[in-house]
Enzyme design. Structure first.
Site, PDB file in Angstrom:
ATOM      1  N   CYS A  12      33.726 -36.012  17.467  1.00  0.00           N
ATOM      2  CA  CYS A  12      35.199 -35.465  18.781  1.00  0.00           C
ATOM      3  C   CYS A  12      35.919 -34.650  17.737  1.00  0.00           C
ATOM      4  O   CYS A  12      35.540 -33.789  16.642  1.00  0.00           O
ATOM      5  CB  CYS A  12      35.892 -37.140  18.406  1.00  0.00           C
ATOM      6  SG  CYS A  12      36.907 -37.580  19.893  1.00  0.00           S
ATOM      7  N   CYS A  88      33.679 -36.239  22.728  1.00  0.00           N
ATOM      8  CA  CYS A  88      34.170 -36.200  24.204  1.00  0.00           C
ATOM      9  C   CYS A  88      34.070 -34.534  24.082  1.00  0.00           C
ATOM     10  O   CYS A  88      33.509 -34.338  23.359  1.00  0.00           O
ATOM     11  CB  CYS A  88      35.932 -35.449  22.818  1.00  0.00           C
ATOM     12  SG  CYS A  88      35.769 -34.789  21.668  1.00  0.00           S
ATOM     13  N   CYS A  96      28.826 -26.474  17.392  1.00  0.00           N
ATOM     14  CA  CYS A  96      28.777 -27.688  16.056  1.00  0.00           C
ATOM     15  C   CYS A  96      28.173 -26.461  14.934  1.00  0.00           C
ATOM     16  O   CYS A  96      27.421 -25.501  15.514  1.00  0.00           O
ATOM     17  CB  CYS A  96      27.184 -28.333  16.942  1.00  0.00           C
ATOM     18  SG  CYS A  96      28.781 -29.442  18.166  1.00  0.00           S
TER      19      CYS A  96
END
Length: 169
Positions: A12, A88, A96
């Site tokens: 998140c 989220c 990422c």
């Protein structure tokens, strides 16, 4: 049946509510078959007090709970992840880190309870609702026949879980 333990990372943005809740739930419902972790792209540095209160009320151990950066899990020596789930929308749209071992990924968006407005009761309800949604999804996830599904079938199931109903039934 495989005796393998699967490592699962929940991501998140702030790592103060949803991902911490998911980590606690999976470490309970996974019954040793899964080891859950959580992290954030921009960690708050502390776990939201309502998160801790909710987990303690539901008899979860909270000694694990700390807000941490997702880079911790991309570093050498970090546990190799089998699954990485974003919980989220912000984290799902961010770049990422590269996860060693190419884990399976899915987006399981849940409304941010820390952003809830209103009375104290309404704010607490938002945390309860996030817990319910994550608990439902993780109960489905842990019941999947991991060893008998091929990678494509498993990915389809993970995506379906993320699209499952977000509203109370």
């Amino acid at each position: 049946m495989s005796d393998r333990t699967y490592n699962v990372l929940f991501l998140c943005t702030g790592n103060s509510a949803r991902s911490i809740i998911a980590e606690a739930v999976l470490n309970r419902v996974g019954q040793g078959r899964f080891k859950a972790y959580s992290a954030g792209s921009q960690p708050k540095g502390e776990v939201h007090p309502y998160t801790l209160q909710l987990l303690k009320t539901l008899n979860h151990d909270t000694s694990f709970a700390r807000s941490k950066n997702w880079e911790e899990f991309a570093a050498p020596g970090a546990p190799q992840m089998d699954f990485v789930f974003t919980v989220c929308d912000n984290a799902a749209n961010e770049a990422c880190p590269v996860w060693p071992g190419q884990p399976m990924t899915a987006h399981w968006g849940v409304p941010d309870p820390a952003a809830a407005e209103g009375t104290e009761a309404e704010k607490h309800f938002a945390f309860d609702d996030a817990y319910r949604m994550l608990n439902n999804r993780l109960s489905i996830f842990t019941s999947l026949p991991m060893t008998s599904l091929d990678k494509l079938a498993l990915q389809i199931r993970l995506d379906e879980i993320g699209r499952s109903s977000q509203k109370a039934e």
